[in-house]
Scaffold this motif. Sequence first.
Motif, PDB file in Angstrom:
ATOM      1  N   ASP A  63       0.626  -1.126  -0.037  1.00  9.82           N
ATOM      2  CA  ASP A  63       0.023   0.108   0.059  1.00  9.82           C
ATOM      3  C   ASP A  63       0.904   1.442  -0.053  1.00  9.82           C
ATOM      4  N   TYR A  67       0.644   3.812  -2.925  1.00  9.74           N
ATOM      5  CA  TYR A  67       0.181   5.374  -2.524  1.00  9.74           C
ATOM      6  C   TYR A  67       1.232   6.406  -3.094  1.00  9.74           C
ATOM      7  N   HIS A  93       8.479  -1.790   3.889  1.00  6.15           N
ATOM      8  CA  HIS A  93       7.813  -1.631   5.337  1.00  6.15           C
ATOM      9  C   HIS A  93       8.440  -2.488   6.332  1.00  6.15           C
ATOM     10  N   ASN A  98      10.787   2.251  11.429  1.00  6.60           N
ATOM     11  CA  ASN A  98      10.498   2.905  10.022  1.00  6.60           C
ATOM     12  C   ASN A  98      11.315   3.608   9.605  1.00  6.60           C
ATOM     13  N   LEU A 102      12.054   5.952   5.883  1.00  5.10           N
ATOM     14  CA  LEU A 102      12.132   7.547   5.863  1.00  5.10           C
ATOM     15  C   LEU A 102      13.479   7.972   5.390  1.00  5.10           C
ATOM     16  N   LEU A 115       6.050  12.731   4.345  1.00  2.00           N
ATOM     17  CA  LEU A 115       5.424  11.736   3.273  1.00  2.00           C
ATOM     18  C   LEU A 115       4.445  12.715   2.287  1.00  2.00           C
ATOM     19  N   LYS A 169       0.686   9.029   8.585  1.00  2.00           N
ATOM     20  CA  LYS A 169       0.557   9.051   7.205  1.00  2.00           C
ATOM     21  C   LYS A 169       1.003  10.329   6.433  1.00  2.00           C
ATOM     22  N   GLY A 172       4.643  12.122   8.280  1.00  2.00           N
ATOM     23  CA  GLY A 172       5.904  10.998   8.380  1.00  2.00           C
ATOM     24  C   GLY A 172       6.324  10.865  10.006  1.00  2.00           C
ATOM     25  N   ARG A 180      -3.176  -1.893  12.901  1.00  2.00           N
ATOM     26  CA  ARG A 180      -3.183  -1.552  11.718  1.00  2.00           C
ATOM     27  C   ARG A 180      -4.743  -1.789  11.071  1.00  2.00           C
ATOM     28  N   LEU A 222      -5.576   7.145  -0.625  1.00  2.00           N
ATOM     29  CA  LEU A 222      -5.092   6.508   0.599  1.00  2.00           C
ATOM     30  C   LEU A 222      -6.175   5.579   1.365  1.00  2.00           C
ATOM     31  N   PHE A 226      -6.960   0.854   1.737  1.00  2.00           N
ATOM     32  CA  PHE A 226      -7.227  -0.146   2.858  1.00  2.00           C
ATOM     33  C   PHE A 226      -8.643  -0.795   2.557  1.00  2.00           C
TER      34      PHE A 226
END
Length: 298
Positions: A63, A67, A93, A98, A102, A115, A169, A172, A180, A222, A226
């Motif tokens: 995802d 995105y 991911h 994270n 980044l 982001l 999201k 960032g 989740r 976005l 999901f």
Amino acid sequence: MTLFIISYDQQEYECRDNESIIDAALRQGIKIKFSCGKGSCHTCIMQCLKGELPPQSQKGLNDYEIYHQYFLPCCCYPVGHMKIITIPSKITHSSSGNTSLLTDLSSTKNQQFALDAEMWDALNKGKKLKIILDDFYQQVYQDEKLLPFFKNTTKKHSSEKQYSFLRQKFSGEKCYFGDRPKNAHHWMVINNELFDYREDLLIKCLRKHKLPEYLVQRWVKLDETFRTDIVKSTPQPKIINGVVYPLDGLETIKIDEGTLCDSCDRPIEKNEMVRYHLRLGLTYCSNCMTSEKLKQII
Ligand code: HEM
Ligand code: HEM
Ligand code: FES
């Protein structure tokens, strides 16, 4: 024959009808890293800055990648002109953290990458996001189709959870510590129609608060990532770090957020022990948790 112009690395080259970007590049002597040539290895992954991506070119991507308009040039048969770039290194991911995600994207090491800085600015660095979400959940809690799902939680809690999720999201910043979406909605039977219905409500709300239309569309995109996690015809078990949690039954747990008992409505404080119904997401306080009482309730 239709020809599409592909801008890449300050050059332009042509891609024919029914020709993949990799094939077109090879034909014209342009170097693009690739391996399997059929969408399995992701070696060739690139990002599209301008132009439309055919769905096939994003098949198998996660995802996050979708995105950010990542795509696989070996499976990309353009439908228009495109501007594409390589990604410094493959961004994945990690479930442990994270930062690699980044820092890979940022030009300076260890600098946090925003982001969606544009979105975050338009949301006035969160102030407007809060106003929008408070308004959105105000409506959700008055909506007879959506309300049943929110029976066991408060408007404030839902709004705050969604705020930290979206803040992470868009900005960032690591600030979301909830489940989740797949796990958060595991027990909720939500069909496509209801998903669309919520989406419409959200769109109306974003427009009402004068978010520019292209950002409304980006937000929707976005949420759409999901859809397959959330829409289902039967409840699904929670899976956390590969461990499958039972779908049904009761668990005695220490509660990490204050709530109301679903039987007697008394407020339950944070850290109290409760009986939690896994499938229904119902919480019972210490007075109501005895098996005799529960038998009468469930
Ligand atoms: C800076 C931004 C982001 C950070 C720091 C971040 C961080 C993380 C972390 C740590 C996880 C693993 C959670 C876990 O299962 O324990 C995760 C999972 C996930 N993230 Fe992100 N994420 C970011 C942006 C995004 C964006 C923009 C999207 C999608 C639009 C996204 C979609 C997901 C999804 C779908 C999962 C579950 C992946 C799976 O199935 O394993 N994330 N993220
Ligand atoms: C019809 C569609 C949906 C329904 C009925 C629904 C319902 C709910 C409910 C009842 C909660 C629990 C709120 C709370 O704990 O206070 C929740 C949490 C959440 N939802 Fe949704 N939701 C829907 C769609 C979505 C979508 C599209 C997203 C994606 C962005 C999303 C993201 C989240 C997140 C991040 C949480 C917080 C999870 C946590 O507490 O750990 N939901 N949702
Ligand atoms: S080369 Fe393997 S996915 Fe494109």
